[in-house]
Design an enzyme around this catalytic site. Sequence first.
Site, PDB file in Angstrom:
ATOM      1  N   ASP A   1       3.920  49.129  39.286  1.00  0.00           N
ATOM      2  CA  ASP A   1       3.291  48.942  40.586  1.00  0.00           C
ATOM      3  C   ASP A   1       4.286  48.500  41.662  1.00  0.00           C
ATOM      4  O   ASP A   1       4.065  48.721  42.846  1.00  0.00           O
ATOM      5  CB  ASP A   1       2.177  47.884  40.471  1.00  0.00           C
ATOM      6  CG  ASP A   1       1.009  48.413  39.648  1.00  0.00           C
ATOM      7  OD1 ASP A   1       0.657  49.591  39.808  1.00  0.00           O
ATOM      8  OD2 ASP A   1       0.455  47.636  38.834  1.00  0.00           O
TER       9      ASP A   1
ATOM     10  N   ASP B   1       1.242  41.305  44.324  1.00  0.00           N
ATOM     11  CA  ASP B   1       1.652  42.628  43.839  1.00  0.00           C
ATOM     12  C   ASP B   1       2.940  42.600  43.016  1.00  0.00           C
ATOM     13  O   ASP B   1       3.788  43.484  43.120  1.00  0.00           O
ATOM     14  CB  ASP B   1       1.827  43.594  45.027  1.00  0.00           C
ATOM     15  CG  ASP B   1       0.524  43.902  45.717  1.00  0.00           C
ATOM     16  OD1 ASP B   1      -0.491  43.275  45.388  1.00  0.00           O
ATOM     17  OD2 ASP B   1       0.518  44.791  46.576  1.00  0.00           O
TER      18      ASP B   1
HETATM   19  P1  ADP Z   1       7.687  47.011  36.171  1.00  0.00           P
HETATM   20  O1  ADP Z   1       6.217  47.329  36.150  1.00  0.00           O
HETATM   21  O2  ADP Z   1       8.301  47.218  34.837  1.00  0.00           O
HETATM   22  O3  ADP Z   1       7.972  45.667  36.759  1.00  0.00           O
HETATM   23  P2  ADP Z   1       8.413  48.309  38.673  1.00  0.00           P
HETATM   24  O4  ADP Z   1       8.593  49.766  38.910  1.00  0.00           O
HETATM   25  O5  ADP Z   1       7.250  47.660  39.259  1.00  0.00           O
HETATM   26  O6  ADP Z   1       8.413  48.098  37.088  1.00  0.00           O
HETATM   27  O7  ADP Z   1       9.761  47.645  39.175  1.00  0.00           O
HETATM   28  C1  ADP Z   1      10.144  46.352  38.968  1.00  0.00           C
HETATM   29  C2  ADP Z   1      11.223  45.986  39.954  1.00  0.00           C
HETATM   30  O8  ADP Z   1      12.417  46.720  39.725  1.00  0.00           O
HETATM   31  C3  ADP Z   1      10.872  46.244  41.410  1.00  0.00           C
HETATM   32  O9  ADP Z   1      10.878  45.015  42.092  1.00  0.00           O
HETATM   33  C4  ADP Z   1      12.019  47.122  41.916  1.00  0.00           C
HETATM   34  O10 ADP Z   1      12.420  46.799  43.225  1.00  0.00           O
HETATM   35  C5  ADP Z   1      13.120  46.814  40.956  1.00  0.00           C
HETATM   36  N1  ADP Z   1      14.158  47.855  40.858  1.00  0.00           N
HETATM   37  C6  ADP Z   1      14.121  49.121  41.310  1.00  0.00           C
HETATM   38  N2  ADP Z   1      15.249  49.783  40.966  1.00  0.00           N
HETATM   39  C7  ADP Z   1      16.029  48.917  40.301  1.00  0.00           C
HETATM   40  C8  ADP Z   1      17.325  48.991  39.691  1.00  0.00           C
HETATM   41  N3  ADP Z   1      18.029  50.121  39.710  1.00  0.00           N
HETATM   42  N4  ADP Z   1      17.784  47.875  39.077  1.00  0.00           N
HETATM   43  C9  ADP Z   1      17.072  46.739  39.042  1.00  0.00           C
HETATM   44  N5  ADP Z   1      15.840  46.604  39.604  1.00  0.00           N
HETATM   45  C10 ADP Z   1      15.324  47.664  40.221  1.00  0.00           C
END
Ligand code: ADP
Length: 497
Positions: free
Chosen positions: A183, A455
């Site tokens: 999300d 969120d």
């Molecule tokens: P999950 O449900 O596993 O937490 P999400 O897609 O919600 O997965 O993402 C979790 C976090 O990872 C978000 O806050 C996003 O900004 C961050 N994020 C996105 N790309 C990367 C990256 N390359 N390395 C580390 N964090 C990242």
Amino acid sequence: MADEETAMEVPWEWIRVNGAVAEASLAADGTLRWGSRGGERCLSLESEVLGLETIGLRITIKAFLEVSEHGFCGLERSSVKRRRVRRDYTLEMPNEAAARRWSAKLRDYMDSLGRPKNLFIIVNPFSGKKCARTVFKKEIKPLLAAADIDCTIIETKHRNHAQEITKSLDLLKYDGIVCVSGDGVLVEVVNGLLNREDWATAIKVPLGVIPAGTGNGMVKSLLDPAGDLCSIPNATFAVIRGHKHSLDVAIVLQGEKKFFSVLLLIWGLVADVDIESEKYRWMGSPRFDIYALLRIMKLRKYHGHVHFVPAPGYEAYGEPIKQVENFKGHILPSKQDQGSATTVKSCGYQGPEISLEGLEWRSIVGPFVSLWVNNVPFSAENYIPAPKAKFSDGCLDVIIVRNCPRSALLGMMLKMSDGSYVKSSYVMYLKVKAFRLEPGKRVGHPTKGGIIDSDGEVIARGDESAVNSEHKYLMDYGPPIQMIVDQGLATIFSPMP
Ligand code: ADP
Ligand code: MG
């Protein structure tokens, strides 16, 4: 024969289907039927077909067929949920004229569905168990290719990257933005769009989510009521079919600071579990259950107040507030102020055009064990804290637990997967139009505050770890945080129209 045909129909005609001679027709409602003495079969182009391909006298129908299976949803509920499988049907035409006619009619019908043709896809390689990249290549890309959708794909490199990308993306090129993630990336996209100068049109771009994260509450909330298993293929097909639903957006405010939420705001037990269990990310979703058990054993309570404007039917909850003038410092800028560059520093969306003055606010006083403010029913695949939440009802569902014995909390935890925990006498469930939280310190620990998460993003933290941390949170823990709903502001790809 042509005279008898209506716009998209093809009357019964002898062709070959998968090599066997059959009489086939295409009805105006997009149902393809064929049969011989062995019986009749049919296929709905709208709900069972990804796309078509014509080569010479052969037309390949790329189908995605429904299979019902006994799905196991969480700890208590088991129900039949729809799964889908890929299958090709080859229609072989007797001559070129028939091939042209069939191909044109099938294509016309598919075009009439208004499905997306160009998508901007954001893959978060860090989501969930870090397999979004592989999942995209193996499961999602072949379906999008079968549907003949042009894709621009980008991988996020760091936190907030998705927000940065969407803030400056040329939206005219795309029919939608799809997040292959949890999300968190979807929320970044919403915030990116609403922080643009052209936010009013930008936020109408349809958004899609394909579940690759730890928290997939939005996609589960979309697929579950449609009878679909929460799976990558089903979520991808929902995007391909292109049905859209409007989605409430809540603006979360503390003075000048703001954040746009489409899922939830949590405080107390649930926030502590969600955030403090981050160190067990490698476990996948079981981390929540295990850490929740631990937290219930060492239960914390927080002082504080919640204030709200009840939705119709919920006016009896809490106590009326007398000093309404106290809220004046926290109401949204008026319409005139919104247009003035001197009073509003940032461009982008400034909140719904409603004044909170004059509304009937009510109040509930702590201590609190847990608080949810939900916009959609599911917060994760196995948790449905707000079973009555609706995507575009203009309301937030507030769930409050105050005094509650540990045994009852444990019982409630076991009933989170089907939402029946809300029947507990320790749960207060109401719908509100606006909401305000004044978070206090932990009971018995006057120096320790809690965590406020919206969120999946910690927006304020009042515990000792925050004091020692270099990380700056968007808002402060203590001063009031207010939420107001803008009904149906965003648009999301949905399995149901
Ligand atoms: P999950 O449900 O596993 O937490 P999400 O897609 O919600 O997965 O993402 C979790 C976090 O990872 C978000 O806050 C996003 O900004 C961050 N994020 C996105 N790309 C990367 C990256 N390359 N390395 C580390 N964090 C990242
Ligand atoms: Mg709602």
